[in-house]
Motif scaffolding. Structure first.
Motif, short mmCIF file in Angstrom:
data_model
loop_
_atom_site.label_atom_id
_atom_site.label_comp_id
_atom_site.label_asym_id
_atom_site.label_seq_id
_atom_site.Cartn_x
_atom_site.Cartn_y
_atom_site.Cartn_z
N LEU A 2 0.83 -1.20 0.00
CA LEU A 2 0.00 0.00 0.00
C LEU A 2 0.87 1.26 0.00
CD1 LEU A 2 -2.76 1.35 0.16
CD2 LEU A 2 -2.79 0.86 2.61
N THR A 3 1.86 1.29 0.85
CA THR A 3 2.77 2.43 0.93
C THR A 3 3.54 2.60 -0.37
OG1 THR A 3 2.96 2.17 3.30
CG2 THR A 3 4.68 3.45 2.22
N PHE A 4 3.99 1.49 -0.93
CA PHE A 4 4.71 1.53 -2.20
C PHE A 4 3.86 2.19 -3.28
CE2 PHE A 4 5.47 -0.40 -6.35
CZ PHE A 4 6.80 -0.11 -6.54
N TYR A 5 2.60 1.77 -3.38
CA TYR A 5 1.72 2.33 -4.41
C TYR A 5 1.53 3.83 -4.20
CZ TYR A 5 -2.14 3.13 -7.54
OH TYR A 5 -2.92 3.62 -8.55
N ILE A 6 1.29 4.26 -2.98
CA ILE A 6 1.10 5.68 -2.69
C ILE A 6 2.35 6.48 -3.05
CG2 ILE A 6 0.77 7.38 -0.83
CD1 ILE A 6 -1.00 5.23 0.57
N ASN A 7 3.50 5.98 -2.64
CA ASN A 7 4.75 6.70 -2.89
C ASN A 7 5.08 6.77 -4.38
OD1 ASN A 7 5.10 7.10 -0.17
ND2 ASN A 7 6.57 5.46 0.09
N ARG A 8 4.88 5.68 -5.10
CA ARG A 8 5.22 5.68 -6.52
C ARG A 8 4.24 6.52 -7.34
NH1 ARG A 8 9.96 5.56 -7.35
NH2 ARG A 8 9.43 5.36 -9.53
N ALA A 9 3.00 6.60 -6.91
CA ALA A 9 2.02 7.42 -7.64
C ALA A 9 2.35 8.90 -7.48
CB ALA A 9 0.61 7.14 -7.15
N GLY A 10 2.90 9.27 -6.34
CA GLY A 10 3.34 10.64 -6.11
C GLY A 10 2.28 11.67 -6.41
N SER A 11 2.67 12.72 -7.11
CA SER A 11 1.76 13.82 -7.39
C SER A 11 0.71 13.46 -8.44
CB SER A 11 2.55 15.05 -7.86
OG SER A 11 3.24 14.74 -9.06
N GLN A 12 0.87 12.31 -9.10
CA GLN A 12 -0.12 11.87 -10.08
C GLN A 12 -1.38 11.31 -9.42
OE1 GLN A 12 0.48 12.38 -13.38
NE2 GLN A 12 2.34 13.36 -12.63
N LEU A 13 -1.30 11.02 -8.13
CA LEU A 13 -2.43 10.45 -7.40
C LEU A 13 -3.37 11.57 -6.96
CD1 LEU A 13 -3.43 7.72 -6.28
CD2 LEU A 13 -2.19 8.23 -4.18
N PRO A 14 -4.63 11.54 -7.40
CA PRO A 14 -5.58 12.60 -6.99
C PRO A 14 -5.72 12.64 -5.47
CG PRO A 14 -6.52 11.23 -8.74
CD PRO A 14 -5.24 10.56 -8.29
N ALA A 15 -5.92 13.82 -4.93
CA ALA A 15 -5.99 14.02 -3.47
C ALA A 15 -7.07 13.14 -2.83
CB ALA A 15 -6.25 15.49 -3.16
N GLU A 16 -8.19 13.00 -3.50
CA GLU A 16 -9.27 12.18 -2.95
C GLU A 16 -8.86 10.71 -2.83
OE1 GLU A 16 -13.58 10.87 -4.59
OE2 GLU A 16 -13.26 13.04 -4.45
N GLN A 17 -8.18 10.20 -3.85
CA GLN A 17 -7.73 8.81 -3.81
C GLN A 17 -6.61 8.63 -2.80
OE1 GLN A 17 -9.39 6.46 -5.20
NE2 GLN A 17 -8.06 4.79 -4.58
N ARG A 18 -5.72 9.62 -2.70
CA ARG A 18 -4.64 9.56 -1.70
C ARG A 18 -5.23 9.48 -0.30
NH1 ARG A 18 0.69 10.55 -1.43
NH2 ARG A 18 0.76 11.38 -3.53
N ALA A 19 -6.25 10.30 -0.03
CA ALA A 19 -6.90 10.30 1.28
C ALA A 19 -7.54 8.93 1.56
CB ALA A 19 -7.94 11.41 1.36
#
Length: 114
Positions: free
Chosen positions: A69-86
């Protein structure tokens, strides 16, 4: 004359290694699209089930699930929409709860500390 390749730019093969990790993890068999779901509890339950079922993981189920889970969040970086990051950050706390670990911001009870 063709332009020379930029030595600082990774090749196409290198750019996609993180996508391959989440799709073809050697440790966990993930449900398709698990990181795009909008229910943090469902994400956590799926990761927990994958980690517990895996015979290939190298660490304990909680650590494997949280690492993915952490890997996915970190690799997505700024490309991950704020709502999905939350949602994914909330899934971390759900995962902690499913494995009877303290949620972020909580401390262990005095009797559990070593």
């Amino acid at each position: 004359m063709a332009p020379s390749p930029n030595p600082n730019r990774p090749s196409d093969k290198q750019e996609r290694w993180s996508q391959r990790v989440t799709q073809d993890s050697n440790a966990l068999d993930l449900a398709p699209g698990v990181f795009t779901w909008d229910d943090p509890r469902a994400i956590a339950q799926s990761l927990k089930a994958s980690a517990e079922a895996s015979q290939r993981r190298k660490s304990m189920p909680f650590r494997s699930a949280m690492s993915m889970l952490t890997f996915y969040i970190n690799r997505a970086g700024s490309q991950l929409p704020a709502e999905q990051r939350a949602c994914l950050e909330a899934a971390k706390n759900e995962l902690r709860a499913l494995f009877d670990r303290p949620r972020q911001g909580e401390s262990l009870p005095a009797r559990s500390r070593k």
